[in-house]
Design an enzyme around this catalytic site. Structure first.
Site, mmCIF file in Angstrom:
data_model
loop_
_atom_site.group_PDB
_atom_site.id
_atom_site.type_symbol
_atom_site.label_atom_id
_atom_site.label_comp_id
_atom_site.label_asym_id
_atom_site.label_seq_id
_atom_site.Cartn_x
_atom_site.Cartn_y
_atom_site.Cartn_z
ATOM 1 C CB CYS A 1 1.575 5.485 11.509
ATOM 2 S SG CYS A 1 2.241 6.960 10.809
ATOM 3 C CD GLU B 1 -2.825 -1.139 2.456
ATOM 4 O OE1 GLU B 1 -4.013 -1.451 2.298
ATOM 5 O OE2 GLU B 1 -2.345 -0.877 3.566
HETATM 6 N N1 SAH Z 1 9.756 0.285 9.771
HETATM 7 C C1 SAH Z 1 9.869 1.699 9.814
HETATM 8 C C2 SAH Z 1 8.851 2.442 8.993
HETATM 9 C C3 SAH Z 1 7.421 1.957 9.005
HETATM 10 S S1 SAH Z 1 6.239 2.493 10.151
HETATM 11 C C4 SAH Z 1 9.855 2.187 11.239
HETATM 12 O O1 SAH Z 1 9.559 1.403 12.129
HETATM 13 O O2 SAH Z 1 10.156 3.342 11.472
HETATM 14 C C5 SAH Z 1 6.224 4.213 10.278
HETATM 15 C C6 SAH Z 1 5.940 4.687 11.689
HETATM 16 O O3 SAH Z 1 4.643 4.296 12.156
HETATM 17 C C7 SAH Z 1 6.921 4.110 12.697
HETATM 18 O O4 SAH Z 1 7.340 5.111 13.582
HETATM 19 C C8 SAH Z 1 6.071 3.090 13.404
HETATM 20 O O5 SAH Z 1 6.558 2.753 14.664
HETATM 21 C C9 SAH Z 1 4.741 3.812 13.466
HETATM 22 N N2 SAH Z 1 3.615 2.946 13.813
HETATM 23 C C10 SAH Z 1 3.507 1.621 13.638
HETATM 24 N N3 SAH Z 1 2.324 1.178 14.095
HETATM 25 C C11 SAH Z 1 1.664 2.256 14.557
HETATM 26 C C12 SAH Z 1 0.388 2.446 15.132
HETATM 27 N N4 SAH Z 1 -0.444 1.431 15.309
HETATM 28 N N5 SAH Z 1 0.028 3.711 15.475
HETATM 29 C C13 SAH Z 1 0.874 4.741 15.267
HETATM 30 N N6 SAH Z 1 2.090 4.626 14.717
HETATM 31 C C14 SAH Z 1 2.481 3.401 14.374
#
Ligand code: SAH
Length: 475
Positions: free
Chosen positions: A467, A173
């Site tokens: 996110c 996505e």
């Molecule tokens: N793998 C990378 C990028 C992908 S996620 C990383 O971890 O940074 C992008 C951001 O969204 C990251 O900061 C991640 O921790 C956050 N994220 C993941 N799940 C989430 C959720 N349920 N609510 C809010 N942010 C979330």
């Protein structure tokens, strides 16, 4: 302010290791005993007696390794790789390949212009190319990579989530977000993710495979094509005004450069003067851990930055790479000599909690990750971001805001800003976002300790495009 120092739990020397930490889960970590001491003027009452919720996967089985720790997948399984595409290659490589096929190198350049500037892979539109070589060129250099399966738009038309099927049936996505003066695309870098964070939907099925450079870039090209076709609504007056408010609150508005370069591109300037008409900013915050797919991601970034016909000619400053904290890769990224923006998903300043929240913390501890982020700043001069998903009663305590500020300030001032974001719901999980007043208190505490902090919005939540919600199911 100083009074609440006492409310912090004992230093990590007394912290039990992963397994036993879980058994201590029931014990509130907010030190109920010491909290009342601090419940006076300085410490807000919300921090006093809240329980310490602990992370564990809910609604799904978190895969474990032989030692009983959450499994980490750094390497992709051995699976068939996508066909090679023009966007995988440098311009020189394309020219060489064209010559091998008995076609003039100039044709490879023309084809590149079609793809990177006109966003087309359709031979019928390439009227400047001789009819007899068009098909051959397209077949060789532009194999279809992403097939659009579904598109979900928010009711205000400002956010669109695209679901793509890749050549092997894998799904990914991308999320497009239009702001007043920039258009941001959140892109995926892997099919699934091997980092196994219990609060993120993407990791729930593990890592299927890395995306190729061209698959990463094609997300942008296809979305630019949709924007050029007028499929992203322009912002209305109320939104423009609202965004000005955000800016006044310190929202990042430092991407002017990318808009300039966008304005130089085709169809870029809009007569209404409300920003670019193509993607100006990229965040690697979709599916996957970008630094676990380092080579292909960096090759894709080069394609984004290089001007046409080599690539898309975007500003590196408008590209953000977000990582869970793969320390050696962060250091390598610092040496790339590219002014991209770096973001670290910290989510907890203390190893006791981060060990459980971010499984990769078993390899590189919070302090090592922060050191690497600081090194990124020192090497590039680019201010880095710390991402912090605020999860109710888990990581939103005042003492954690203080510990975070202490750790950041210990390394210096002005090198970092914190981006807390309310946790977005994921399937099966009972965790929820922190309460608004707790979030405000968390942000205020960081600010009062001199750490610039901006609460991020949760764009796309109603279309599961925010996110941590990207899971790419076809329904
Ligand atoms: N793998 C990378 C990028 C992908 S996620 C990383 O971890 O940074 C992008 C951001 O969204 C990251 O900061 C991640 O921790 C956050 N994220 C993941 N799940 C989430 C959720 N349920 N609510 C809010 N942010 C979330």
């Amino acid at each position: 302010m100083s009074s609440s120092k006492n409310s912090r739990p004992a230093p990590s020397s007394s912290v039990p290791k992963q397994g036993s930490a879980r058994s201590a889960a029931g014990a509130p970590r907010t030190t109920a005993a010491s909290a009342p001491k601090n419940a006076g003027a300085a410490a807000p009452p919300v921090d006093a007696s809240r329980p310490q919720i602990r992370p564990k996967a809910e609604g799904w089985q978190q895969p474990m390794d032989a030692e009983g720790r959450p499994k980490l997948q750094f390497a992709q399984p051995k699976v068939k790789q996508p066909p090679k595409h023009l966007a995988d290659m440098t311009l020189d490589e394309r020219i060489t390949r064209a010559k091998e096929l008995g076609i003039s190198g100039f044709r490879a350049k023309q084809l590149s212009v079609h793809y990177f500037r006109h966003y087309t892979s359709d031979p019928d539109q390439m009227t400047d190319l001789p009819a007899e070589t068009r098909e051959q060129l397209v077949e060789e250099f532009l194999p279809p990579l992403l097939t659009e399966v579904r598109r979900l738009k928010t009711y205000d038309g400002a956010t669109i989530k695209f679901l793509w099927r890749l050549f092997d049936g894998a799904m990914v996505e991308s999320v497009l977000m239009r702001y007043r003066s920039r258009i941001t695309l959140c892109i995926s870098s892997q099919c699934g993710c091997g980092m196994n964070c219990p609060f993120c939907a993407t990791g729930q099925n593990g890592l299927t495979r890395n995306m190729s450079s061209a698959e990463i870039v094609d997300q942008i090209v296809q979305v630019n094509r949709a924007i050029a076709a007028g499929e992203l609504d322009a912002p209305n007056a109320a939104e423009i005004a609202e965004e000005a408010d955000h800016a006044a609150l310190g929202e990042e508005t430092d991407f002017a450069e990318s808009e300039e370069s966008a304005a130089a591109g085709k169809g870029a300037s809009s007569s209404s003067g409300v920003g670019p008409q193509r993607v100006s900013n990229i965040v690697f915050m979709g599916m996957g851990e970008p630094l676990a797919n380092y080579k292909r991601v960096m090759n894709a970034v080069r394609r984004m930055v290089d001007p046409a016909p080599e690539g898309l000619g975007m500003s590196a400053r408008g590209i953000t790479i977000s990582t869970v904290g793969l320390v050696p890769a962060i250091r390598k990224l610092a040496d790339e000599n590219l002014p991209i923006t770096f973001a670290l998903s910290l989510h907890a300043p203390d190893d006791e909690l981060r060990d459980e929240l971010i499984p990769v913390n078993s390899r590189w501890k919070a302090d090592e990750a922060i050191d690497a982020a600081y090194h990124y700043y020192k090497t590039t001069g680019r201010r880095v971001s710390i991402e912090y998903a605020l999860i109710k009663d888990m990581n939103d305590h005042q003492w954690r805001a203080e510990l975070l500020a202490e750790k950041l300030n210990a390394r210096g001032r002005g090198w970092v800003h914190v981006n807390p974001i309310p946790l977005n719901p994921t399937p099966g999980s009972i965790w929820t976002s922190s309460e608004p007043e707790v979030m405000r208190a968390f942000v205020n505490r960081l600010e009062s300790l001199g750490v610039p902090t901006t609460l991020r919005d949760t764009r796309g939540k109603e279309i599961d495009g925010a996110c941590g919600q990207l899971a790419a199911a076809e329904e």
